[in-house]
Design a protein around this motif. Structure first.
Motif, PDB file in Angstrom:
ATOM      1  N   GLY A 290       0.860  -1.175   0.000  1.00  8.75           N
ATOM      2  CA  GLY A 290       0.000   0.000   0.000  1.00  8.75           C
ATOM      3  C   GLY A 290       0.900   1.230   0.000  1.00  8.75           C
ATOM      4  N   VAL A 550      -7.479  -2.635  -1.557  1.00  3.78           N
ATOM      5  CA  VAL A 550      -6.871  -1.410  -1.042  1.00  3.78           C
ATOM      6  C   VAL A 550      -6.815  -0.423  -2.195  1.00  3.78           C
ATOM      7  N   ASN A 556      -2.791  -0.051   3.767  1.00  3.27           N
ATOM      8  CA  ASN A 556      -3.365  -1.389   3.903  1.00  3.27           C
ATOM      9  C   ASN A 556      -4.291  -1.478   5.124  1.00  3.27           C
TER      10      ASN A 556
END
Lengths: 571, 170
Positions: A290, A550, A556
């Motif tokens: 992420g 995501v 995340n």
């Protein structure tokens, strides 16, 4: 004095010296001398004629991943060579050992834009580990020796050798060199610095919420045993990256799935909440982490990789370890103390129970959703006793989520480059590298059509691939993003598909279609019972989405989750 | 901050292309780059100045290190180093101002390497700052053409370098 041989002979004789058993390729004007030598001298190498050179590169890549040995592909100059590039970039991103041999126009025509000239040396410079243009037959044997050495040592990768046509025809005394002379290439072949290892052990020993993140590097280094030993001794849960799946059997009590954008939610929570993370052979790319700044904010990170350039590339690392994974873990194991992280494991189990409650398969529906097929396949292969090769998209994520991989080197997929069209040709390479194992191809209807022509290669070579198409009539993952981020405006994602059963039939490959849950097991058994290739066209529910998810650039910790069944009822 | 880095590489076809391609692809901010022969036959020596934070400076070295033809890398930013650049500057000059320009050239320990009725070519070797300073003064007379080589660097003292190979960990 050594015997004189042509450049074309030198190619094959050097491949034999490197232990090459199979070459994937398609001949053309600039490789005619090489192919003629194969026919004339009957070298004991199996040449697999492909339908498109991209397929040849994916096959070599699949062969390389499945065996750990170098996969070889061959193409002519110009379009033949440029067709290889997607496969080379795929192999480069996923560190797969490949040698690509291309023909080039004669040296006298180099740079004159003659027929089928493309500067493939220039084109592939940033998508290969190294590459060569050979303009002198006397350099050829040395170049081939170096190319194989570079491709398989250190962090593996593709190496391209572009050979001018006149070089293939010219003769020289052939001696295959015993050694390489590469003063600038000293791959990491040792354990990491002992001081750094002991600092890493100290950190792990103090950790309350430790986690191991295992990547593809564990598998490439054959370090699975050491990884499991370390995890068991110190009682540390093991998450993996997508390409790290299989580093630990997913049925192992310490295996906690794989993380990332579409990884398991409980895995992401564990990564985010950990206080010490040992990363082994993973690149920490954005699909896993992420937003970089938000990844595992509480964790001190120990990063072990044999490529120094990966350390600190994306995240700040507390203890960088440059070393071979297997050798370094061996040094680390005696330094970590036996431990019990019971409450931490219980916390992860609680997150796992939440994930299970949201499981699509726990919901009351009779739709033919892809996870149902993946689960059935897992059960019908005696708990995952087969190799799976996936394409790229929703089906790839569902396979990774629902197929519990217990076999080592049992899953092959294009992780880094995300190359649709990878699965079928890569599986051909995998099957040739591992002839005694059952290989299942799982592909979406979009990606499958990109390299579908290789069904001809499957049929011609008599490869018993079992091919499952998850056919939802859409470029499903793109459609899902349009669903979530573009207000359901499905721009150009609906597909016009052929009848895949008829397509298979046209190649002489038996096939069947499945439209409901009741037909799944029967079709899989039918495929298994058939002694040869078999294709199943699964008409799956088209609007099922992959969760968690995501959003790009998000943390995340901010996963979009599948709603709980109770929440669905309230809506 | 700006770092001065020396890289040694095999003199093979395409090596400059590889290095330039790497700088471009990885988005490194290269301010100056020179390359030429080293004392070892077959080994070229490149000096480049790169601007970036610690992560970027480490990355540029680690990524260069991965190129098969690069044999060694050294960041000499914090070493006692001689750093020089060469410039050729063609200035407009006639009877009315030639003497004044020659005076400036003397002060800067530069050389006049070509004289014509209405121009001079001045050669100066020195630090970037000294060249910048002369260029600024000469611009008043009208600079017709200029070429600068970019910086080359060598660490002071009798130790023969090369080259500790970049060990990959900062």
């Amino acid at each position: 004095m050594a015997e004189k041989k042509s450049g074309a002979q030198i190619v094959w004789e050097s491949l034999l010296r490197e232990g090459v058993e199979v070459v994937f390729g398609l001949p053309g004007g600039a490789t005619l001398p090489i192919y003629d030598a194969l026919a004339k001298y009957e070298y004991p190498i199996r040449h697999v004629l492909v339908t498109h050179e991209q397929g040849a590169a994916h096959m070599a890549d699949g062969y390389g991943r499945a065996t750990g040995r170098v996969g070889v592909c061959m193409a002519t100059s110009g379009p033949g060579a440029t067709n290889l590039t997607t496969g080379l970039a795929t192999a480069y991103m996923d560190s797969s050992p490949v040698v690509a041999i291309t023909g080039q126009v004669p040296t006298s025509l180099l740079g004159r834009d003659g027929f089928q000239e493309a500067d493939i040396h220039g084109v592939t410079m940033t998508i290969t580990k190294h590459n060569y243009l050979v303009t002198d037959v006397r350099a050829l044997a040395q170049v081939i020796k170096e190319a194989f050495y570079i491709a398989r040592t250190g962090r593996p990768g593709p190496v391209l050798i572009d050979i001018c046509k006149d070089v293939q025809q010219a003769e020289t005394e052939y001696v295959y060199p015993d050694e390489v002379n590469l003063p600038g290439y000293r791959p990491t072949l040792t354990a990491a610095d002992p001081d750094a290892i002991s600092r890493a052990a100290h950190l792990l020993n103090l950790a309350e919420r430790p986690i191991i993140l295992a990547g593809h590097g564990v598998i490439i280094a054959n370090a699975e045993d050491e990884l499991i030993h370390l995890a068991e001794k110190a009682h540390i849960p093991v998450a993996t990256s997508l390409l790290g799946i299989g580093a630990i059997p997913q049925t192992h009590p310490l295996s906690i799935g794989w993380g990332g954008m579409h990884g398991e939610a409980f895995t992401n929570y564990a990564l985010q909440e950990s206080d010490v993370m040992l990363v082994v052979g993973a690149r920490l790319d954005d699909r896993l982490t992420g937003a970089f700044s938000t990844f595992a904010p509480k964790a001190r990170i120990i990063h072990l990789d044999l490529d120094p350039a990966e350390l600190g590339k994306n995240l700040r690392i507390d203890i960088p370890l440059v070393g071979d994974a297997k050798l370094t873990l061996r040094e680390l194991i005696p330094l970590v103390e036996p431990n019990q992280h019971t409450s931490w494991m219980e916390q992860i189990a609680e997150w796992k129970r939440d994930t299970d409650r949201r499981d699509l398969l726990a919901q009351e529906t009779d739709d033919l959703v892809p996870p149902f097929i993946v689960r059935q396949l897992w059960h019908l292969t005696d708990g995952g006793n087969c190799i799976v090769v996936t394409d790229v998209g929703q089906h790839q994520m569902w396979e990774a989520q629902y197929f519990l991989h217990v076999k080592r080197r049992g899953l092959f997929t294009s992780g880094g480059l995300g190359t649709m069209g990878f699965a079928l040709p890569a599986a051909i390479g995998v099957q040739l590298g591992r002839p005694n194992e059952t290989v299942w191809v799982i592909a979406g209807d979009g990606g499958f059509q990109m390299t579908m022509g290789e069904l001809s290669t499957v049929a011609k070579e008599g490869l018993p691939l079992k091919i499952a198409i998850f056919n939802n009539g859409y470029l499903g993952m793109v459609r899902q993003w349009q669903d979530v981020f573009y207000n359901k405006r499905y721009a150009s994602t609906a597909l016009y598909n052929p009848d895949f059963v008829k397509i298979a039939d046209a190649y002489g490959i038996p096939a069947t279609r499945v439209t409901d849950r009741a037909g799944v097991a029967t079709a899989i058994r039918q495929a298994q019972a058939h002694n040869g290739p078999f294709l199943i066209d699964f008409r799956v529910e088209p609007f099922t989405n992959v969760y968690p998810m995501v959003a790009p650039g998000k943390s995340n910790a901010d996963m979009i989750r599948r709603p709980l069944p109770a929440e669905v009822e309230e809506e | 901050m700006k770092h001065t880095i020396i890289a040694w590489m095999e003199d093979k076809p395409g090596v400059l292309s590889r290095v330039a391609g790497l700088f471009r692809r990885r988005n490194f901010n290269i301010e100056s780059l020179t390359v030429g022969h080293s004392e070892t036959p077959g080994i070229s020596r490149m000096t480049f100045v790169v601007d970036g934070d610690d992560r970027q400076i480490y990355q540029v070295q680690a990524q260069l290190f991965k190129l098969i033809n690069v044999t060694a890398i050294e960041d000499v930013t914090h070493e006692p180093t001689v750093i020089r650049e060469l410039a050729l500057i063609k200035v407009r000059a006639d009877n009315t101002n030639r003497a004044e320009i020659i005076q400036l050239v003397d002060i800067y320990r530069a050389n006049i390497v070509d004289v014509d009725v209405d121009s001079l070519i001045i050669q100066i070797a020195g630090s970037q700052e000294r060249i910048d300073s002369l260029v600024k003064l000469l611009s008043n007379f009208g600079i017709l053409e200029m070429v600068r080589t970019g910086q080359v660097a060598m660490v002071r003292g009798g130790n023969t370098r090369p080259p500790v190979r970049h060990n990959g960990v900062s």
